[in-house]
Design a protein around this motif. Sequence first.
Motif, PDB file in Angstrom:
ATOM      1  N   PRO A  43       0.803  -1.006  -0.023  1.00 30.47           N
ATOM      2  CA  PRO A  43      -0.222  -0.085   0.102  1.00 30.47           C
ATOM      3  C   PRO A  43       0.907   1.482   0.425  1.00 30.47           C
ATOM      4  CG  PRO A  43      -0.896  -1.481   1.508  1.00 30.47           C
ATOM      5  CD  PRO A  43       0.676  -1.993   1.006  1.00 30.47           C
ATOM      6  N   ASP A  44       0.106   2.180  -0.310  1.00 27.08           N
ATOM      7  CA  ASP A  44       1.131   4.016  -0.844  1.00 27.08           C
ATOM      8  C   ASP A  44       0.738   4.344   0.634  1.00 27.08           C
ATOM      9  OD1 ASP A  44       3.018   5.779  -2.241  1.00 27.08           O
ATOM     10  OD2 ASP A  44       0.975   6.310  -3.026  1.00 27.08           O
ATOM     11  N   ASP A  45       1.352   3.779   1.571  1.00 33.73           N
ATOM     12  CA  ASP A  45       1.305   5.120   2.627  1.00 33.73           C
ATOM     13  C   ASP A  45       2.835   4.944   3.247  1.00 33.73           C
ATOM     14  OD1 ASP A  45       0.448   6.460   5.303  1.00 33.73           O
ATOM     15  OD2 ASP A  45      -0.635   4.841   5.619  1.00 33.73           O
ATOM     16  N   PRO A  46       3.765   6.340   3.400  1.00 36.23           N
ATOM     17  CA  PRO A  46       5.160   5.939   4.555  1.00 36.23           C
ATOM     18  C   PRO A  46       4.665   6.361   4.932  1.00 36.23           C
ATOM     19  CG  PRO A  46       3.979   7.781   3.152  1.00 36.23           C
ATOM     20  CD  PRO A  46       3.287   7.085   2.689  1.00 36.23           C
ATOM     21  N   ARG A  47       3.925   6.486   6.270  1.00 33.97           N
ATOM     22  CA  ARG A  47       4.286   6.763   6.939  1.00 33.97           C
ATOM     23  C   ARG A  47       3.919   4.876   8.037  1.00 33.97           C
ATOM     24  NH1 ARG A  47      -1.225   8.931   8.903  1.00 33.97           N
ATOM     25  NH2 ARG A  47      -1.738   7.060   7.489  1.00 33.97           N
ATOM     26  N   PHE A  48       4.144   3.792   7.053  1.00 30.76           N
ATOM     27  CA  PHE A  48       4.365   2.757   7.890  1.00 30.76           C
ATOM     28  C   PHE A  48       5.006   1.820   7.101  1.00 30.76           C
ATOM     29  CE2 PHE A  48       0.148   4.421   9.301  1.00 30.76           C
ATOM     30  CZ  PHE A  48       0.547   4.379  11.068  1.00 30.76           C
ATOM     31  N   GLU A  49       5.658   0.427   7.841  1.00 32.89           N
ATOM     32  CA  GLU A  49       6.404  -0.251   7.284  1.00 32.89           C
ATOM     33  C   GLU A  49       5.089  -1.025   6.899  1.00 32.89           C
ATOM     34  OE1 GLU A  49       9.188  -2.314  10.093  1.00 32.89           O
ATOM     35  OE2 GLU A  49      10.143  -0.158  10.400  1.00 32.89           O
ATOM     36  N   TRP A  50       4.615  -1.651   5.619  1.00 29.79           N
ATOM     37  CA  TRP A  50       4.104  -2.743   5.009  1.00 29.79           C
ATOM     38  C   TRP A  50       5.270  -4.405   5.216  1.00 29.79           C
ATOM     39  CZ3 TRP A  50      -0.733  -1.624   5.044  1.00 29.79           C
ATOM     40  CH2 TRP A  50      -0.722   0.020   5.289  1.00 29.79           C
ATOM     41  N   ILE A  51       4.111  -5.091   5.770  1.00 27.70           N
ATOM     42  CA  ILE A  51       4.799  -6.792   5.623  1.00 27.70           C
ATOM     43  C   ILE A  51       3.404  -7.568   5.091  1.00 27.70           C
ATOM     44  CG2 ILE A  51       5.444  -8.647   6.706  1.00 27.70           C
ATOM     45  CD1 ILE A  51       5.287  -6.430   9.296  1.00 27.70           C
ATOM     46  N   ASP A  52       4.377  -8.397   3.804  1.00 29.20           N
ATOM     47  CA  ASP A  52       3.279  -9.363   2.721  1.00 29.20           C
ATOM     48  C   ASP A  52       3.160 -10.680   3.674  1.00 29.20           C
ATOM     49  OD1 ASP A  52       2.466 -11.156   1.463  1.00 29.20           O
ATOM     50  OD2 ASP A  52       4.494 -10.438  -0.412  1.00 29.20           O
ATOM     51  N   VAL A  53       2.155 -10.926   4.113  1.00 30.22           N
ATOM     52  CA  VAL A  53       2.069 -11.954   4.125  1.00 30.22           C
ATOM     53  C   VAL A  53       1.041 -13.078   3.947  1.00 30.22           C
ATOM     54  CG1 VAL A  53       1.770 -10.521   6.744  1.00 30.22           C
ATOM     55  CG2 VAL A  53      -0.552 -10.818   5.452  1.00 30.22           C
ATOM     56  N   SER A  54       1.536 -13.123   2.723  1.00 32.64           N
ATOM     57  CA  SER A  54       0.760 -13.838   1.449  1.00 32.64           C
ATOM     58  C   SER A  54       0.791 -15.229   1.577  1.00 32.64           C
ATOM     59  CB  SER A  54       1.245 -13.735   0.261  1.00 32.64           C
ATOM     60  OG  SER A  54       1.086 -12.501  -0.292  1.00 32.64           O
ATOM     61  N   ASP A  55       0.280 -15.957   1.319  1.00 30.08           N
ATOM     62  CA  ASP A  55       0.655 -17.280   1.762  1.00 30.08           C
ATOM     63  C   ASP A  55       1.160 -18.224   0.536  1.00 30.08           C
ATOM     64  OD1 ASP A  55      -2.396 -18.434   4.389  1.00 30.08           O
ATOM     65  OD2 ASP A  55      -0.483 -17.746   4.265  1.00 30.08           O
TER      66      ASP A  55
END
Length: 70
Positions: free
Chosen positions: A4-16
């Motif tokens: 997601p395009d929100d630089p305030r947070f780190e984003w973690i891929d949790v896909s199976d």
Amino acid sequence: MTAPDDPRFEWIDVSDLGGPVTWMRGACRHRRPVEFRSVVDDELLAHLCLDCDEQLDVTPKPVLSPIGEP
């Protein structure tokens, strides 16, 4: 699919494996901290992150990086 395009947070891929791409919001990067000062003597008491409402220590001062940079 990208994060997601929100630089305030780190984003973690949790896909199976083989499943749909799913992202989970990670830690806040504290990009917009504000100073909390005493009304009595203007002493700096703390920094407050406006994105996650976390109180940050006075020292060391949070790094203020421009939005869009990691």
